[in-house]
Design a protein around this motif. Structure first.
Motif, PDB file in Angstrom:
ATOM      1  N   MET A 167       5.411  -4.990   5.331  1.00 31.12           N
ATOM      2  CA  MET A 167       7.025  -5.014   5.034  1.00 31.12           C
ATOM      3  C   MET A 167       7.377  -5.098   3.928  1.00 31.12           C
ATOM      4  O   MET A 167       6.972  -6.352   3.191  1.00 31.12           O
ATOM      5  CB  MET A 167       7.718  -5.636   6.010  1.00 31.12           C
ATOM      6  N   ASP A 168       7.551  -4.409   3.247  1.00 28.59           N
ATOM      7  CA  ASP A 168       8.018  -4.251   1.946  1.00 28.59           C
ATOM      8  C   ASP A 168       9.328  -5.647   1.784  1.00 28.59           C
ATOM      9  O   ASP A 168       9.699  -5.814   2.618  1.00 28.59           O
ATOM     10  CB  ASP A 168       8.986  -3.070   1.108  1.00 28.59           C
ATOM     11  N   ALA A 169       9.071  -6.432   0.400  1.00 30.42           N
ATOM     12  CA  ALA A 169       9.962  -7.357   0.332  1.00 30.42           C
ATOM     13  C   ALA A 169      11.540  -7.102   0.232  1.00 30.42           C
ATOM     14  O   ALA A 169      12.103  -7.819  -0.252  1.00 30.42           O
ATOM     15  CB  ALA A 169       9.868  -7.816  -1.011  1.00 30.42           C
ATOM     16  N   PHE A 173       0.430  10.377  -5.925  1.00 30.27           N
ATOM     17  CA  PHE A 173       1.745  11.531  -6.887  1.00 30.27           C
ATOM     18  C   PHE A 173       2.633  11.186  -6.893  1.00 30.27           C
ATOM     19  O   PHE A 173       3.848  11.502  -7.566  1.00 30.27           O
ATOM     20  CB  PHE A 173       2.035  12.748  -5.841  1.00 30.27           C
ATOM     21  N   ASP A 174       3.079   9.617  -6.243  1.00 30.01           N
ATOM     22  CA  ASP A 174       4.477   9.460  -7.027  1.00 30.01           C
ATOM     23  C   ASP A 174       4.115   8.245  -7.896  1.00 30.01           C
ATOM     24  O   ASP A 174       4.633   7.378  -8.799  1.00 30.01           O
ATOM     25  CB  ASP A 174       5.350   9.051  -6.013  1.00 30.01           C
ATOM     26  N   GLY A 175       2.678   7.872  -8.326  1.00 28.90           N
ATOM     27  CA  GLY A 175       2.478   7.084  -9.057  1.00 28.90           C
ATOM     28  C   GLY A 175       2.423   5.768  -8.229  1.00 28.90           C
ATOM     29  O   GLY A 175       1.693   4.165  -8.839  1.00 28.90           O
ATOM     30  N   GLY A 176       2.237   4.877  -6.844  1.00 33.25           N
ATOM     31  CA  GLY A 176       2.820   4.025  -6.381  1.00 33.25           C
ATOM     32  C   GLY A 176       1.960   4.246  -5.342  1.00 33.25           C
ATOM     33  O   GLY A 176       0.983   5.079  -5.425  1.00 33.25           O
ATOM     34  N   ASP A 177       1.774   2.674  -4.411  1.00 37.62           N
ATOM     35  CA  ASP A 177       1.326   2.783  -3.066  1.00 37.62           C
ATOM     36  C   ASP A 177       1.359   4.419  -1.975  1.00 37.62           C
ATOM     37  O   ASP A 177       0.291   4.304  -1.391  1.00 37.62           O
ATOM     38  CB  ASP A 177       1.358   1.911  -2.579  1.00 37.62           C
ATOM     39  N   GLN A 178       3.296   4.580  -2.107  1.00 32.05           N
ATOM     40  CA  GLN A 178       3.460   5.385  -1.142  1.00 32.05           C
ATOM     41  C   GLN A 178       2.763   6.781  -1.309  1.00 32.05           C
ATOM     42  O   GLN A 178       2.391   7.630  -0.251  1.00 32.05           O
ATOM     43  CB  GLN A 178       4.774   5.752  -1.094  1.00 32.05           C
ATOM     44  N   GLY A 179       2.509   7.060  -2.743  1.00 28.74           N
ATOM     45  CA  GLY A 179       1.784   8.675  -3.266  1.00 28.74           C
ATOM     46  C   GLY A 179       0.631   8.713  -2.340  1.00 28.74           C
ATOM     47  O   GLY A 179      -0.071   9.391  -1.548  1.00 28.74           O
TER      48      GLY A 179
HETATM   49  C1  GLC Z   1       8.361   3.998  -1.898  1.00 30.95           C
HETATM   50  C2  GLC Z   1       8.285   3.025  -0.917  1.00 30.95           C
HETATM   51  C3  GLC Z   1       8.597   1.814  -1.257  1.00 30.95           C
HETATM   52  C4  GLC Z   1       6.633   1.914  -2.294  1.00 30.95           C
HETATM   53  C5  GLC Z   1       6.762   3.061  -3.435  1.00 30.95           C
HETATM   54  C6  GLC Z   1       6.162   3.566  -4.660  1.00 30.95           C
HETATM   55  O1  GLC Z   1      10.130   4.364  -2.262  1.00 30.95           O
HETATM   56  O2  GLC Z   1       9.680   2.584  -0.131  1.00 30.95           O
HETATM   57  O3  GLC Z   1       6.568   1.266  -0.614  1.00 30.95           O
HETATM   58  O4  GLC Z   1       6.351   0.842  -2.496  1.00 30.95           O
HETATM   59  O5  GLC Z   1       7.810   4.406  -2.669  1.00 30.95           O
HETATM   60  O6  GLC Z   1       5.031   4.450  -3.937  1.00 30.95           O
END
Ligand code: GLC
Ligand code: UDP
Ligand code: MN
Length: 328
Positions: free
Chosen positions: A105-107, A163-169
């Motif tokens: 779960m995200d913080a 693709f979003d530079g974060g974990d979600q992509g």
């Molecule tokens: C999203 C998610 C988040 C994630 C972030 C980067 O919007 O809510 O949990 O870390 O994008 O990918």
């Protein structure tokens, strides 16, 4: 009768003292709703020793891991969230192999009731993303720790990036059959109710919102950024936050937990350290996030105008090299 389940855990991540405030409220909300699972928080070296001690009074385990940063300013710019490269650190949760199953779960999430039934779902389960429902939102997901999966994820990140530079992509590309393969792995939206409002959102929110189980304060403005009046016990909303009216009860709940359960812990710490970092005696409180790393002005403009230097410094080779450096 209360049975503790010791081989399963809720896991969150906080790479700095500000995100730790969110993690503390999330942990406390899980405790308030009497979870039978362990609580684990992953932190990085930047988190101060005082906050670590406060975390250990709410969480069963405080585990330090090194930061994983996508360093992918290119894709992060598309989300306008340059700070989210460090969310690659989330991948470290697959190394928690002393658990058989976990819920990440995200913080910036808050549970509104007991959600232990989340452990009935299998890897990889998550709720649809409200911005792109064929993707899942990676703020709440069910997974099975495994070093094999962890290494495959790192390898995938090095080869394909995100693709979003974060974990979600990254996670959406890795678990790419989520949308179609097995509807049983779609968590109901009530387990990750995003507080963002699209025009279709408000009527649906009015209709279903009262059954929400987890609220996710996703977006750049977090509950801790709002001003809260300790006397009136009210969140003070400025005009810039208009349109998020339906969020107010949830923001109020976040601040109630923070002021009732977390502030006393911080006050105790403050007395021990004799520091005046957390000004608890004031009537209004708000916690400011660290300013995001500034993007040099002409670089930002080039990005905004879609003029990337694909042959030069923004070439994929360079991005990949950076990723490799971080991931190995
Ligand atoms: C999203 C998610 C988040 C994630 C972030 C980067 O919007 O809510 O949990 O870390 O994008 O990918
Ligand atoms: N996070 C963190 N430090 C950061 C940014 C993010 O620890 O500097 C962690 C934290 O658990 C956070 C999650 O990564 O909840 C995802 O970031 P955020 O919630 O800000 O993204 P959003 O949900 O708004 O897209
Ligand atoms: Mn989030």
């Amino acid at each position: 009768m209360f049975f503790a389940v010791t081989d399963q855990a809720f896991v969150t991540l906080a790479t700095d003292d500000v995100y730790c405030q969110g993690a503390l409220v999330l942990g406390q909300s899980l405790r308030n709703h009497r979870t039978s699972r362990k609580l684990t928080v992953l932190i990085t070296p930047e988190v101060s020793s005082g906050i670590r001690s406060v975390l250990s009074s709410v969480f069963d385990e405080v585990i330090e891991v090194d930061v994983l940063d996508s360093a992918d300013s290119v894709h992060l710019a598309l989300m306008q969230r340059p700070e989210l490269g460090v969310t690659f650190t989330k991948l470290r949760c697959w190394t928690l192999t002393h658990y058989s199953k976990c819920v990440f779960m995200d913080a910036d999430t808050l549970v509104l009731c007991n959600v232990d039934e989340l452990f009935d779902w299998e890897e990889f389960s998550a709720a649809p993303d409200s911005g792109w429902p064929d993707c899942f939102n990676s703020g709440v997901f069910v997974f099975r720790p495994s070093l094999d999966t962890y290494n495959l994820l790192l390898q995938f990140a090095a080869e394909h990036g995100s693709f979003d530079g974060g974990d979600q992509g990254l996670l959406n590309s890795f678990f790419s059959n989520w949308a179609r393969a097995d509807i049983g792995k779609h968590l109901p939206f009530l387990y990750n109710l995003s507080s963002s409002s699209l025009y279709t959102y408000v009527p649906a929110f009015n209709h279903f919102g009262r059954d929400a189980k987890v609220v996710h304060f996703l977006g750049a403005t977090k509950p801790w950024n709002y001003k809260y009046n300790l006397q009136t016990k009210r969140v003070m909303q400025d005009d810039t936050a208009s349109g998020s009216f339906h969020q107010l009860p949830f923001l109020g709940l976040w601040w109630n937990i923070y002021s009732a359960s977390i502030l006393p812990l911080l006050e105790k710490l403050q007395k021990m350290e004799d520091s005046d970092e957390v000004a608890c005696s004031v009537s209004e409180l708000s916690i400011q996030s660290k300013p995001a790393k500034p993007i040099p002005e002409d670089e930002r403009r080039k990005w905004e105008e879609g003029r990337m230097d694909y042959m030069g410094k923004d070439a994929f080779e360079h991005i990949k090299k950076k990723l490799d450096a971080f991931l190995h």
